[in-house]
Motif scaffolding. Structure first.
Motif, mmCIF file in Angstrom:
data_model
loop_
_atom_site.group_PDB
_atom_site.id
_atom_site.type_symbol
_atom_site.label_atom_id
_atom_site.label_comp_id
_atom_site.label_asym_id
_atom_site.label_seq_id
_atom_site.Cartn_x
_atom_site.Cartn_y
_atom_site.Cartn_z
ATOM 1 N N ASN A 1 -4.369 7.613 -3.354
ATOM 2 C CA ASN A 1 -3.877 6.238 -3.438
ATOM 3 C C ASN A 1 -2.909 6.116 -4.612
ATOM 4 N N TYR B 1 -11.100 1.011 -1.848
ATOM 5 C CA TYR B 1 -10.569 1.098 -3.186
ATOM 6 C C TYR B 1 -10.292 -0.306 -3.689
ATOM 7 N N TRP C 1 0.372 5.733 -0.258
ATOM 8 C CA TRP C 1 -0.463 6.925 -0.406
ATOM 9 C C TRP C 1 0.388 8.180 -0.278
ATOM 10 N N HIS D 1 0.835 -1.197 0.000
ATOM 11 C CA HIS D 1 0.000 0.000 0.000
ATOM 12 C C HIS D 1 0.873 1.250 0.000
#
Length: 355
Positions: A63, A108, A38, A36
């Protein structure tokens, strides 16, 4: 318990008053862990297209990873000054307190955007009075991924044990000996396979005289009809689980697409009716993973009606968040829930009131 991982960053904003920065001035930091990633953007006077631009501090989460199937809790807190007189009363350095906090639950991949906003977090006119320390404002932002394994655990498969009793007697597992007539379609099946997997099917199919006494026949096999109303696609999905110990893949239930929310709900109901507890939890887990403000209301109804406390709790937790409830309350499914089960809506309102 939910499996979760997260990360927090602090953004220090140089601030000399509301007019010291232009609308759109931004301070940014990256957050990354696992697969992940961001970027968090802090706009002390808001972004130009924000609601309240020029008057409110806002935070945007972008994102970067394009990771899939994630539910994320995004939180931003503006730190305030320590309480007046606290530093004078003690030699210990007093940490700042929270001036305000805002959070949002996001999912998402999104259909239309990879940017989420927290607008109107704090008035810019209040920041200098309450939050500036040493010419800076401190904003702490956190991202927590709530959905890795999901809050609904699955029990181990009983497939091998269910079918083990058939092997010593060398009974065929696939040779059909009875046919189900469902919603205009017929499904030839082996009654002992169904009976091995479901106590309800066992009672229906292996009782003395049943189903051989059925008045209809199909290719020389007795034809019976389910005792409960069920669509052909749902019954086909039920058979996929019984024979293959999994949920259907794309196209296996007709239509060429994946499992719809409607089909998953109906399959959960069928799993409850036929005492297939693991299948029920598999459906519940999938419904939780795909839950949205548009689908949570009717999913909650199915969870209550078909005795799935794990899914009910997940729905209630989702709805108890004020930012979600505000969006859910205007959906068609919530109106349907209020009309068809006011007791659930009342329980939900009581839960929200306690938060």
């Amino acid at each position: 318990m939910q499996d979760c991982v997260g990360e927090f960053v602090q953004i220090d904003v140089e601030y000399a008053g509301p007019e010291s920065l232009a609308v759109g001035a931004v301070f940014s930091k990256d957050i990354a862990f696992g697969d992940h990633a961001w970027t968090v953007h802090c706009f002390p006077r808001g972004a130009p297209d924000d609601d309240g631009a020029g008057e409110y501090l806002s935070i945007h989460l972008v994102n970067l990873s394009r990771a899939k199937n994630a539910r994320v809790l995004f939180e931003a807190s503006v730190l305030g000054r320590a309480a007046a007189g606290a530093a004078a009363a003690s030699d210990v350095v007093t940490p700042p307190g929270l001036y305000c906090t805002c959070r949002r639950l996001v999912e998402y991949p999104a259909k239309d955007s990879f940017r989420w906003r927290l607008p109107k977090i704090a008035r810019t006119s209040d920041l200098a009075e309450h939050c500036v320390v040493g010419g800076h404002i401190a904003v702490v932002c956190g991202v927590v991924v709530l959905r890795h394994s999901g809050p609904i655990p699955l029990p181990p498969s009983s497939y091998a044990a269910d079918l083990d009793g058939l092997w010593p007697r060398k009974r065929p597992l696939g040779e059909p000996d009875v046919s189900f007539a469902v919603d205009g379609d017929t499904f030839p099946v082996n009654r002992r396979v169904l009976a091995a997997r479901s106590a309800v099917f066992k009672a229906e199919l292996l009782a003395d005289g049943a189903p051989d006494a059925a008045p209809e026949s199909d290719r020389g096999m007795p034809v019976i009809r389910p005792r409960h109303e069920i669509r052909a696609a749902t019954f086909r999905a039920l058979l996929v689980y019984i024979y293959c110990d999994r949920l259907p893949r794309d196209g296996e239930c007709g239509g060429g697409g994946g499992l719809s929310t409607e089909l998953l709900r109906e399959l959960l109901a069928a799993a409850d009716l036929y005492a297939l507890d693991r299948l029920k939890l598999m459906c519940a887990k999938k419904l939780w993973e795909e839950m949205s403000v548009e689908t949570v209301s009717k999913t909650l109804w199915y969870a209550v009606r078909h005795a799935c406390p794990e899914l009910k709790k997940a729905c209630m937790d989702f709805l108890a968040m004020a930012e979600n409830m505000g969006q859910v309350a205007v959906t068609e499914e919530y109106v349907w829930l209020a009309q068809n089960s006011p007791s659930i809506v009342q329980e939900l309102r009581d839960r929200v009131a306690r938060n």
